[in-house]
Design an enzyme around this catalytic site. Structure first.
Site, PDB file in Angstrom:
ATOM      1  N   ARG A  39     -41.354 -13.551  44.612  1.00  0.00           N
ATOM      2  CA  ARG A  39     -41.324 -14.936  45.098  1.00  0.00           C
ATOM      3  C   ARG A  39     -41.079 -15.044  46.598  1.00  0.00           C
ATOM      4  O   ARG A  39     -41.350 -16.087  47.186  1.00  0.00           O
ATOM      5  CB  ARG A  39     -40.262 -15.747  44.342  1.00  0.00           C
ATOM      6  CG  ARG A  39     -38.852 -15.257  44.490  1.00  0.00           C
ATOM      7  CD  ARG A  39     -37.846 -16.311  44.000  1.00  0.00           C
ATOM      8  NE  ARG A  39     -38.003 -16.574  42.601  1.00  0.00           N
ATOM      9  CZ  ARG A  39     -37.260 -16.014  41.637  1.00  0.00           C
ATOM     10  NH1 ARG A  39     -36.345 -15.116  41.976  1.00  0.00           N
ATOM     11  NH2 ARG A  39     -37.430 -16.326  40.376  1.00  0.00           N
ATOM     12  N   GLU A  64     -44.208 -17.606  42.260  1.00  0.00           N
ATOM     13  CA  GLU A  64     -43.069 -18.016  41.438  1.00  0.00           C
ATOM     14  C   GLU A  64     -43.570 -18.051  39.998  1.00  0.00           C
ATOM     15  O   GLU A  64     -44.221 -19.020  39.577  1.00  0.00           O
ATOM     16  CB  GLU A  64     -42.551 -19.384  41.888  1.00  0.00           C
ATOM     17  CG  GLU A  64     -41.456 -19.960  41.006  1.00  0.00           C
ATOM     18  CD  GLU A  64     -40.345 -18.984  40.753  1.00  0.00           C
ATOM     19  OE1 GLU A  64     -40.245 -18.500  39.591  1.00  0.00           O
ATOM     20  OE2 GLU A  64     -39.571 -18.710  41.688  1.00  0.00           O
ATOM     21  N   LEU A  65     -43.281 -17.008  39.238  1.00  0.00           N
ATOM     22  CA  LEU A  65     -43.908 -16.822  37.937  1.00  0.00           C
ATOM     23  C   LEU A  65     -43.371 -17.762  36.858  1.00  0.00           C
ATOM     24  O   LEU A  65     -43.941 -17.817  35.765  1.00  0.00           O
ATOM     25  CB  LEU A  65     -43.748 -15.366  37.483  1.00  0.00           C
ATOM     26  CG  LEU A  65     -44.466 -14.338  38.368  1.00  0.00           C
ATOM     27  CD1 LEU A  65     -44.239 -12.933  37.831  1.00  0.00           C
ATOM     28  CD2 LEU A  65     -45.947 -14.637  38.497  1.00  0.00           C
ATOM     29  N   LYS A 143     -31.282  -3.811  26.572  1.00  0.00           N
ATOM     30  CA  LYS A 143     -30.525  -3.527  25.348  1.00  0.00           C
ATOM     31  C   LYS A 143     -29.842  -4.764  24.774  1.00  0.00           C
ATOM     32  O   LYS A 143     -29.382  -4.742  23.638  1.00  0.00           O
ATOM     33  CB  LYS A 143     -29.493  -2.432  25.612  1.00  0.00           C
ATOM     34  CG  LYS A 143     -28.556  -2.670  26.800  1.00  0.00           C
ATOM     35  CD  LYS A 143     -27.301  -3.414  26.481  1.00  0.00           C
ATOM     36  CE  LYS A 143     -26.392  -3.525  27.686  1.00  0.00           C
ATOM     37  NZ  LYS A 143     -25.199  -4.373  27.450  1.00  0.00           N
ATOM     38  N   GLN A 149     -24.476  -9.242  24.164  1.00  0.00           N
ATOM     39  CA  GLN A 149     -23.595  -9.055  25.331  1.00  0.00           C
ATOM     40  C   GLN A 149     -22.524 -10.134  25.397  1.00  0.00           C
ATOM     41  O   GLN A 149     -21.438  -9.909  25.902  1.00  0.00           O
ATOM     42  CB  GLN A 149     -24.435  -9.058  26.611  1.00  0.00           C
ATOM     43  CG  GLN A 149     -23.632  -8.845  27.880  1.00  0.00           C
ATOM     44  CD  GLN A 149     -24.518  -8.844  29.105  1.00  0.00           C
ATOM     45  OE1 GLN A 149     -25.362  -7.971  29.271  1.00  0.00           O
ATOM     46  NE2 GLN A 149     -24.347  -9.835  29.961  1.00  0.00           N
ATOM     47  N   TYR A 155     -31.210 -14.901  27.642  1.00  0.00           N
ATOM     48  CA  TYR A 155     -31.680 -13.594  28.084  1.00  0.00           C
ATOM     49  C   TYR A 155     -31.851 -12.660  26.882  1.00  0.00           C
ATOM     50  O   TYR A 155     -32.848 -11.926  26.796  1.00  0.00           O
ATOM     51  CB  TYR A 155     -30.702 -13.004  29.081  1.00  0.00           C
ATOM     52  CG  TYR A 155     -31.168 -11.730  29.738  1.00  0.00           C
ATOM     53  CD1 TYR A 155     -32.265 -11.718  30.583  1.00  0.00           C
ATOM     54  CD2 TYR A 155     -30.494 -10.526  29.514  1.00  0.00           C
ATOM     55  CE1 TYR A 155     -32.690 -10.544  31.195  1.00  0.00           C
ATOM     56  CE2 TYR A 155     -30.910  -9.349  30.121  1.00  0.00           C
ATOM     57  CZ  TYR A 155     -32.005  -9.361  30.955  1.00  0.00           C
ATOM     58  OH  TYR A 155     -32.433  -8.200  31.549  1.00  0.00           O
ATOM     59  N   ALA A 186     -30.487  -0.161  29.674  1.00  0.00           N
ATOM     60  CA  ALA A 186     -29.118  -0.550  29.317  1.00  0.00           C
ATOM     61  C   ALA A 186     -28.312  -0.797  30.590  1.00  0.00           C
ATOM     62  O   ALA A 186     -28.231  -1.913  31.076  1.00  0.00           O
ATOM     63  CB  ALA A 186     -28.470   0.522  28.442  1.00  0.00           C
TER      64      ALA A 186
END
Length: 259
Positions: A39, A64-65, A143, A149, A155, A186
């Site tokens: 970007r 900017e995807l 991971k 997490q 995410y 990871a």
């Protein structure tokens, strides 16, 4: 090893920093031309200069995807610049901490666009060219889809989607000879990882605790180690490998971390 990538045109999203830059450097060292998608033009140009200083070559497209139209325009620009596409590395994204308890619909959907939707769109728009070259797709994953997490629902969901799309595309694209694989990361110390670790209380101590739990050598995976696997999967040296989720993580995801 000569990976037969000389003069191949490989798109790398998020290729200006971290894992993406590592992939671009290894590609360039193998004689390929990575096309960095990022970007910020300034970051892209810094990456190109680093690659050129090491004797390689690279190109860049500013995009900017998270904007779907930008994905289409990006692929068209690469075709305009290079005339072909031999491979795609979907790598761009960020662990942005949109959780369940403290998240909301708007942030969740924005994160899905930031981390998953452009994987689909870039592959879809690049597909006509990949059919011509029998190119390969490599998705970079995390991971978090396996381990969780905490406080990063969007995410984690995006990475579950990346894994599923890897296998789905591998099936759908068999008839074209297009291989699709994923490299799962990871604990790899990148600028984004450093930003995240510094949000934690006592980041230095937390970093020591994390590295102590990485079974192989109790150290972080390097961006180059991720890159070596990604580039191998792009090459014809992995010609009968497709639909695989390959964990380059020192055993972090699947081995007993008390080892």
């Amino acid at each position: 090893m000569n990976l037969n990538l000389n003069n191949k045109i490989i798109i790398v999203t998020g290729g200006a920093k971290g894992i993406g830059l590592g992939i671009c450097k290894v590609l360039a060292a193998e004689g390929a031309t990575p096309v960095i998608i990022g970007r910020q033009d300034s970051d892209n140009q810094i990456a190109i200069k680093e690659i050129e200083a090491e004797g390689g070559k690279a190109l860049a497209v500013v995009a900017e995807l998270t904007n779907p139209e930008a994905c289409k325009n990006t692929v068209n620009k690469v075709i305009e610049l290079c005339g072909r596409i031999d491979g795609l590395v979907n790598n761009a994204g960020v662990n942005d901490g949109v959780g369940l308890e403290n998240g909301n619909y708007e942030d969740f959907m924005a994160s899905i666009h930031k981390n998953l939707v452009h994987y689909y769109l870039m592959a879809q728009y690049a597909l006509p060219e990949l059919k011509k070259t029998k190119g390969a797709i490599v998705n970079i994953g995390s991971k978090t889809a396996d381990t969780g997490q905490g406080n990063t629902s969007a995410y984690a969901a995006s990475n579950g989607g990346r894994n599923a799309l890897t296998r789905e595309w591998a099936v759908e694209l068999l008839k074209y000879g297009i291989r699709v694989n994923a490299v799962i990361v990871a604990e790899c110390y990148t600028p984004l990882y450093e930003t995240w670790i510094n949000t934690l209380e006592n980041p230095e101590q937390k970093l020591k605790e994390i590295t102590a739990k990485i079974p192989l050598e109790n150290r972080m995976t390097t961006a180059e180690e991720i890159a070596n696997m990604a580039v191998f999967l792009l090459s014809d040296k992995s010609s009968h490998t497709t639909g695989q989720l390959i964990y380059v993580d020192g055993g972090y995801t699947h081995l007993d971390r008390s080892l």
